[in-house]
Every structure is written in structure tokens, then in C-alpha cells.
Design a protein around this motif. Structure first.
Motif, PDB file in Angstrom:
ATOM      1  N   TYR A  11       0.855  -1.189   0.000  1.00 15.47           N
ATOM      2  CA  TYR A  11       0.000   0.000   0.000  1.00 15.47           C
ATOM      3  C   TYR A  11       0.891   1.239   0.000  1.00 15.47           C
ATOM      4  CZ  TYR A  11      -4.133  -2.819   1.000  1.00 15.47           C
ATOM      5  OH  TYR A  11      -5.163  -3.727   0.913  1.00 15.47           O
ATOM      6  N   SER A  14       2.847   2.825   3.145  1.00 12.99           N
ATOM      7  CA  SER A  14       2.930   1.816   4.193  1.00 12.99           C
ATOM      8  C   SER A  14       4.381   1.328   4.272  1.00 12.99           C
ATOM      9  CB  SER A  14       1.985   0.675   3.842  1.00 12.99           C
ATOM     10  OG  SER A  14       2.021  -0.303   4.829  1.00 12.99           O
ATOM     11  N   ARG A  16       5.744  -1.582   5.288  1.00 14.39           N
ATOM     12  CA  ARG A  16       6.063  -2.918   4.772  1.00 14.39           C
ATOM     13  C   ARG A  16       4.865  -3.435   3.955  1.00 14.39           C
ATOM     14  NH1 ARG A  16       2.902  -6.558   7.078  1.00 14.39           N
ATOM     15  NH2 ARG A  16       2.185  -6.263   9.204  1.00 14.39           N
ATOM     16  N   ALA A  18       1.706  -5.434   2.703  1.00 12.69           N
ATOM     17  CA  ALA A  18       0.614  -6.156   3.364  1.00 12.69           C
ATOM     18  C   ALA A  18       0.662  -7.630   3.001  1.00 12.69           C
ATOM     19  CB  ALA A  18      -0.732  -5.552   2.968  1.00 12.69           C
ATOM     20  N   PRO A  37      -2.325 -13.558  12.795  1.00 14.25           N
ATOM     21  CA  PRO A  37      -2.729 -12.460  13.670  1.00 14.25           C
ATOM     22  C   PRO A  37      -3.330 -11.301  12.891  1.00 14.25           C
ATOM     23  CG  PRO A  37      -0.323 -12.680  13.573  1.00 14.25           C
ATOM     24  CD  PRO A  37      -0.892 -13.843  12.839  1.00 14.25           C
ATOM     25  N   SER A  38      -4.005 -10.443  13.604  1.00 16.91           N
ATOM     26  CA  SER A  38      -4.536  -9.212  13.031  1.00 16.91           C
ATOM     27  C   SER A  38      -3.406  -8.460  12.335  1.00 16.91           C
ATOM     28  CB  SER A  38      -5.136  -8.384  14.176  1.00 16.91           C
ATOM     29  OG  SER A  38      -5.693  -7.224  13.655  1.00 16.91           O
ATOM     30  N   GLY A  39      -3.663  -8.004  11.109  1.00 16.81           N
ATOM     31  CA  GLY A  39      -2.639  -7.277  10.366  1.00 16.81           C
ATOM     32  C   GLY A  39      -1.718  -8.167   9.543  1.00 16.81           C
ATOM     33  N   SER A  40      -2.000  -9.475   9.502  1.00 16.16           N
ATOM     34  CA  SER A  40      -1.092 -10.395   8.792  1.00 16.16           C
ATOM     35  C   SER A  40      -1.369 -10.464   7.298  1.00 16.16           C
ATOM     36  CB  SER A  40      -1.159 -11.792   9.417  1.00 16.16           C
ATOM     37  OG  SER A  40      -2.465 -12.315   9.356  1.00 16.16           O
ATOM     38  N   GLY A  41      -2.508  -9.910   6.838  1.00 15.97           N
ATOM     39  CA  GLY A  41      -2.765  -9.843   5.403  1.00 15.97           C
ATOM     40  C   GLY A  41      -3.987 -10.596   4.918  1.00 15.97           C
ATOM     41  N   LYS A  42      -4.803 -11.109   5.833  1.00 17.98           N
ATOM     42  CA  LYS A  42      -5.965 -11.926   5.440  1.00 17.98           C
ATOM     43  C   LYS A  42      -6.974 -11.107   4.632  1.00 17.98           C
ATOM     44  CE  LYS A  42      -6.923 -12.997   9.755  1.00 17.98           C
ATOM     45  NZ  LYS A  42      -5.870 -12.174  10.428  1.00 17.98           N
ATOM     46  N   SER A  43      -7.328  -9.933   5.125  1.00 18.97           N
ATOM     47  CA  SER A  43      -8.298  -9.102   4.400  1.00 18.97           C
ATOM     48  C   SER A  43      -7.736  -8.626   3.069  1.00 18.97           C
ATOM     49  CB  SER A  43      -8.708  -7.887   5.230  1.00 18.97           C
ATOM     50  OG  SER A  43      -9.186  -8.295   6.475  1.00 18.97           O
ATOM     51  N   THR A  44      -6.463  -8.315   3.066  1.00 20.37           N
ATOM     52  CA  THR A  44      -5.812  -7.908   1.816  1.00 20.37           C
ATOM     53  C   THR A  44      -5.935  -9.019   0.783  1.00 20.37           C
ATOM     54  OG1 THR A  44      -4.262  -6.500   3.011  1.00 20.37           O
ATOM     55  CG2 THR A  44      -3.607  -7.190   0.799  1.00 20.37           C
TER      56      THR A  44
HETATM   57  P1  ADP Z   1      -5.719  -8.892   8.527  1.00 23.63           P
HETATM   58  O1  ADP Z   1      -6.939  -9.000   7.699  1.00 23.63           O
HETATM   59  O2  ADP Z   1      -4.937 -10.182   8.641  1.00 23.63           O
HETATM   60  O3  ADP Z   1      -5.967  -8.268   9.876  1.00 23.63           O
HETATM   61  P2  ADP Z   1      -4.942  -6.794   6.669  1.00 23.63           P
HETATM   62  O4  ADP Z   1      -4.888  -7.428   5.331  1.00 23.63           O
HETATM   63  O5  ADP Z   1      -6.141  -5.983   7.015  1.00 23.63           O
HETATM   64  O6  ADP Z   1      -4.671  -7.909   7.777  1.00 23.63           O
HETATM   65  O7  ADP Z   1      -3.672  -5.870   6.862  1.00 23.63           O
HETATM   66  C1  ADP Z   1      -2.355  -6.228   6.454  1.00 23.63           C
HETATM   67  C2  ADP Z   1      -1.460  -4.997   6.572  1.00 23.63           C
HETATM   68  O8  ADP Z   1      -1.799  -4.075   5.544  1.00 23.63           O
HETATM   69  C3  ADP Z   1      -1.588  -4.254   7.884  1.00 23.63           C
HETATM   70  O9  ADP Z   1      -0.322  -3.761   8.230  1.00 23.63           O
HETATM   71  C4  ADP Z   1      -2.538  -3.123   7.536  1.00 23.63           C
HETATM   72  O10 ADP Z   1      -2.320  -2.021   8.358  1.00 23.63           O
HETATM   73  C5  ADP Z   1      -2.158  -2.826   6.095  1.00 23.63           C
HETATM   74  N1  ADP Z   1      -3.285  -2.286   5.308  1.00 23.63           N
HETATM   75  C6  ADP Z   1      -4.449  -2.907   5.038  1.00 23.63           C
HETATM   76  N2  ADP Z   1      -5.241  -2.154   4.260  1.00 23.63           N
HETATM   77  C7  ADP Z   1      -4.548  -1.014   4.021  1.00 23.63           C
HETATM   78  C8  ADP Z   1      -4.814   0.187   3.278  1.00 23.63           C
HETATM   79  N3  ADP Z   1      -5.964   0.341   2.605  1.00 23.63           N
HETATM   80  N4  ADP Z   1      -3.865   1.142   3.261  1.00 23.63           N
HETATM   81  C9  ADP Z   1      -2.708   0.981   3.917  1.00 23.63           C
HETATM   82  N5  ADP Z   1      -2.389  -0.117   4.628  1.00 23.63           N
HETATM   83  C10 ADP Z   1      -3.289  -1.093   4.689  1.00 23.63           C
END
Ligand code: ADP
Ligand code: ADP
Length: 228
Positions: A11, A14, A16, A18, A37-44
Motif C-alpha cells: 500500500y 505503508s 512494509r 501487506a 494475527p490481526s494485520g497479517s494480510g488476510k483481508s488484503t
Molecule cells: P488482517 O486482515 O490479517 O488483519 P490486513 O490485510 O487488514 O490484515 O492488513 C495487512 C497490513 O496491511 C496491515 O499492516 C494493515 O495495516 C495494512 N493495510 C491494510 N489495508 C490497508 C490500506 N488500505 N492502506 C494501507 N495499509 C493497509
């Protein structure tokens, strides 16, 4: 069915990525848990499959769609082939159960006669027969998630993405919801479920894909939640 080849998602601004250099293949009909863990990239990961975000580099395929090469006008077709379920259900609060499901078919232009047949069928399929006229606020959490699943699968997607679908549910209800997802999967739909629920992962013994800080750290065909 789902294939990522050397995918990195950085991103802007950012520090590092995602997701880093992710290569992963899920076959048609698989059920995979996505943990980390939260922030590991699952939603991405989910956003990339849906083309809600564009990877910095690498290739992504979902079914017949080469996602990162897809023309804008083909994106709706991609998204129609992917059902989504979320932790917070995301039902339309002013529509009853049947209309929440029907709406998913109306927006993609299905004829009224198809909708009339499909809605009661899918409500029975997810265990909601007799609840068609209820409003969302009259339902339990488990029932709301069943509605969300019905809406996600009524158009028979090839893939179902579930982002912590049991995150708001008690353990017993969570098990029931996973049973519904398992039924959908046994019907041939590839299911990917992000979860923090170790009991469910350990009970199911399906594929476990684990991310840590955007890296794939585990991919076990019959996995357990692990020691984390
Ligand atoms: P999870 O779903 O495992 O909690 P995310 O995929 O939401 O993890 O996040 C992975 C990393 O990418 C995190 O460091 C988060 O802060 C970052 N991130 C996610 N979405 C965005 C965005 N739209 N812009 C900048 N950073 C993002
Ligand atoms: P399964 O093998 O999972 O039981 P089947 O495809 O054999 O699924 O269908 C069993 C019943 O459930 C049928 O009445 C079918 O129409 C219904 N069904 C299965 N999948 C769906 C779906 N995604 N949406 C609506 N109804 C479904």
C-alpha cells in the motif's frame, strides 16, 4: 480455482508490504482456513481476489478470471462468481429475510420468476425455512449469518470467501454456521474462511493457510490451528 503467483501488495505510504511474494494454489472444491494475527494480510488477500485492490506485482487467477489483467467491464462478472460473508453479517436492516436474499439476485438482473423459486430453496438449504418474513432485528446472530450465507450462495458462486464469519457468535452457534459452510463446500463451492477460532480449525481438519506479517508461513493440507 484460486491461484496466486508471487503476489506482493504494497500500500502507498505503508512501511512494509501487506502481502509479500505470495504464491498459493487452492483447488476447486477445497475448504481452506486462513489464519494469522490481526494485520497479517488476510483481508488484503480477499480484497485482491475481488479486485478491490490491485497487487503491486504478481498474478492472480480466480476460476477463469485472470484478475490482475481483467478489464473493468469484466469485474462485475468476477464478483458474481465470488460470494462473501462477513463477521458483522451486513444485512439490509429494512428488508426482511427473503428480500435480503432476493435483492442479491435483483441487482444482477435475474427475472422475478427465478427469484421466486430460488429464495425459498436457498433459505431451506441454510436452515431458515419459516423465517422468510422476519426482519433482521428479530433474528439471532446465528440466524443473521445464515441469511448472509443464503444471500452469498443463492447465485451459486464458484468461490465463497468468509471473513471471520463466526467472530460474533458463541461456540455452539459457530459450529452450526461452519456446518452450513461445510454443506456449501460439499456442493462443490471452494470456501476460504479467515478465522481466529482454533476449535473450529482443529475440529474440521481442512487446509490451513497461515500468514504472518504478510508472508505465507504455513500451508497444511489437513491442518490444525497450531501453537500460536
Ligand atoms: P488482517 O486482515 O490479517 O488483519 P490486513 O490485510 O487488514 O490484515 O492488513 C495487512 C497490513 O496491511 C496491515 O499492516 C494493515 O495495516 C495494512 N493495510 C491494510 N489495508 C490497508 C490500506 N488500505 N492502506 C494501507 N495499509 C493497509
Ligand atoms: P448438497 O450436495 O450440498 O446437498 P445439492 O447441490 O445436492 O447440494 O443440493 C441439495 C439441495 O440444496 C437442492 O435442493 C439444491 O437446490 C439446494 N442447494 C444446493 N446448493 C444451493 C445453493 N447454493 N443455493 C440454493 N440452493 C442450493
Amino acid at each position: 480455482m484460486i491461484k496466486l503467483s508471487d503476489v506482493t501488495m504494497q500500500y502507498p505510504k505503508s512501511s512494509r508490504p501487506a502481502l509479500s511474494e505470495l504464491s498459493l494454489e487452492l483447488d476447486k472444491g477445497e475448504f481452506a482456513f486462513l489464519i494469522g494475527p490481526s494485520g497479517s494480510g488476510k483481508s488484503t488477500f480477499f480484497h485482491l481476489l475481488l479486485k478491490q485492490d490491485r497487487p503491486t506485482s504478481g498474478d492472480i487467477w480466480v476460476g477463469d478470471f485472470h484478475v490482475n489483467k481483467l478489464k473493468a467491464r469484466q469485474v462485475p462478472k468476477l464478483r458474481q462468481s465470488i460470494g462473501c460473508v462477513f463477521q458483522d453479517f451486513r444485512l439490509l436492516p429494512k428488508k426482511n429475510v427473503a428480500d435480503n436474499v432476493a435483492f442479491a439476485l435483483q441487482v444482477i438482473g435475474k427475472p422475478a420468476s427465478t427469484i421466486r423459486d430460488a429464495v425459498p430453496e436457498v433459505l431451506e438449504y441454510v436452515g431458515l425455512s419459516g423465517k422468510a418474513d422476519r426482519m433482521p432485528h428479530e433474528l439471532s446472530g446465528g440466524e443473521m449469518q445464515r441469511v448472509a450465507i443464503a444471500r452469498a450462495v443463492v447465485n451459486r458462486p464458484s468461490v465463497l470467501l468468509a471473513d471471520e464469519p463466526t467472530g460474533n457468535l458463541d461456540p455452539e452457534t459457530s459450529e452450526e454456521i461452519v456446518e452450513v459452510l461445510d454443506r456449501v463446500n460439499r456442493g462443490g463451492t471452494t470456501v476460504v474462511m479467515a478465522t481466529h477460532d482454533r476449535h473450529i480449525v482443529d475440529a474440521m481438519r481442512r487446509r490451513v493457510v497461515e500468514f504472518d506479517s504478510g508472508r505465507l508461513v504455513r500451508n497444511d493440507e489437513y491442518g490444525v490451528y497450531g501453537i500460536g
